[in-house]
Design a protein around this motif. Structure first.
Motif, PDB file in Angstrom:
ATOM      1  N   TYR A 104       6.340  21.434 -23.268  1.00 23.97           N
ATOM      2  CA  TYR A 104       6.142  22.527 -24.233  1.00 23.97           C
ATOM      3  C   TYR A 104       5.467  22.042 -25.510  1.00 23.97           C
ATOM      4  N   GLU A 105       5.686  20.798 -25.889  1.00 23.75           N
ATOM      5  CA  GLU A 105       5.012  20.275 -27.080  1.00 23.75           C
ATOM      6  C   GLU A 105       3.526  20.070 -26.838  1.00 23.75           C
ATOM      7  N   ILE A 106       3.154  19.715 -25.616  1.00 18.34           N
ATOM      8  CA  ILE A 106       1.741  19.528 -25.282  1.00 18.34           C
ATOM      9  C   ILE A 106       1.010  20.867 -25.276  1.00 18.34           C
ATOM     10  N   SER A 107       1.559  21.848 -24.555  1.00 17.52           N
ATOM     11  CA  SER A 107       0.904  23.153 -24.471  1.00 17.52           C
ATOM     12  C   SER A 107       1.898  24.223 -24.040  1.00 17.52           C
ATOM     13  N   ASP A 108       2.154  25.176 -24.928  1.00  9.64           N
ATOM     14  CA  ASP A 108       3.050  26.286 -24.595  1.00  9.64           C
ATOM     15  C   ASP A 108       2.539  27.079 -23.400  1.00  9.64           C
ATOM     16  N   SER A 109       1.252  27.358 -23.377  1.00  6.86           N
ATOM     17  CA  SER A 109       0.715  28.217 -22.319  1.00  6.86           C
ATOM     18  C   SER A 109       0.788  27.542 -20.945  1.00  6.86           C
ATOM     19  N   ILE A 110       0.476  26.260 -20.879  1.00  2.66           N
ATOM     20  CA  ILE A 110       0.555  25.554 -19.598  1.00  2.66           C
ATOM     21  C   ILE A 110       2.015  25.432 -19.149  1.00  2.66           C
ATOM     22  N   ALA A 111       2.905  25.096 -20.087  1.00  2.00           N
ATOM     23  CA  ALA A 111       4.327  24.974 -19.755  1.00  2.00           C
ATOM     24  C   ALA A 111       4.895  26.324 -19.327  1.00  2.00           C
ATOM     25  N   ASN A 112       4.499  27.400 -19.990  1.00  2.00           N
ATOM     26  CA  ASN A 112       4.965  28.736 -19.595  1.00  2.00           C
ATOM     27  C   ASN A 112       4.522  29.071 -18.180  1.00  2.00           C
ATOM     28  N   THR A 113       3.298  28.679 -17.823  1.00  2.00           N
ATOM     29  CA  THR A 113       2.811  28.922 -16.466  1.00  2.00           C
ATOM     30  C   THR A 113       3.694  28.220 -15.435  1.00  2.00           C
ATOM     31  N   LYS A 114       4.140  27.015 -15.757  1.00  2.00           N
ATOM     32  CA  LYS A 114       4.958  26.241 -14.818  1.00  2.00           C
ATOM     33  C   LYS A 114       6.426  26.645 -14.815  1.00  2.00           C
ATOM     34  N   TYR A 115       6.996  26.982 -15.987  1.00  2.00           N
ATOM     35  CA  TYR A 115       8.445  27.087 -16.103  1.00  2.00           C
ATOM     36  C   TYR A 115       9.003  28.456 -16.508  1.00  2.00           C
TER      37      TYR A 115
END
Length: 137
Positions: free
Chosen positions: A51-62
């Motif tokens: 989530y610190e790296i990228s909210d949007s990418i993390a949201n897609t995964k989790y």
């Protein structure tokens, strides 16, 4: 004039009945059971880093997915409705951690510093990564 009043009252009554059915009947019978789903296994530190790296990418995964998270209890508390909440991760309050809301209001045996595995639903990232509907495995 009476006919218009009766029509409005009938519409309001139908709306109230529909709302009651949805909130108290439909929602209870069609509730998602996160505990029976296959979970993505991850550590609390890895989840926070994602989530610190990228909210949007993390949201897609989790986001809205069942997660099984292993981490150390940094804080333990109770929320406004009496559910147990845990902060998993670093003990430094400045750092981002995983905020877990357990499904129980009963006291738990685990204490601060213990490593736990929880399973719950990821609801995104606020000041911490938020996990709801969780149980301790």
């Amino acid at each position: 004039m009476k006919k218009a009043i009766y029509t409005i009252l009938l519409i309001l009554l139908m709306g109230a009945a529909t709302t009651y059915y949805y909130v108290f009947v439909y929602s209870n019978n069609n509730h998602r059971d996160v505990q029976s789903e296959t979970a993505i296994i991850i550590s609390s530190d890895s989840l926070v880093a994602a989530y610190e790296i990228s909210d949007s990418i993390a949201n897609t995964k989790y986001l809205n997915k069942a997660l099984e998270i292993k981490g150390s209890i940094a804080e333990k508390d109770t929320n406004a409705v009496g559910q147990i909440t845990l902060l998993l991760g670093d003990t430094d309050p400045v750092k981002k951690r995983v905020l877990v809301t357990l499904n129980t209001k009963l006291p738990i045996a685990q204490k601060i510093g213990d490593t736990v595995i929880i399973k719950g639903k990821c609801t995104g990232n606020l000041s911490d990564v938020v996990i709801t509907e969780a149980i301790i495995k």
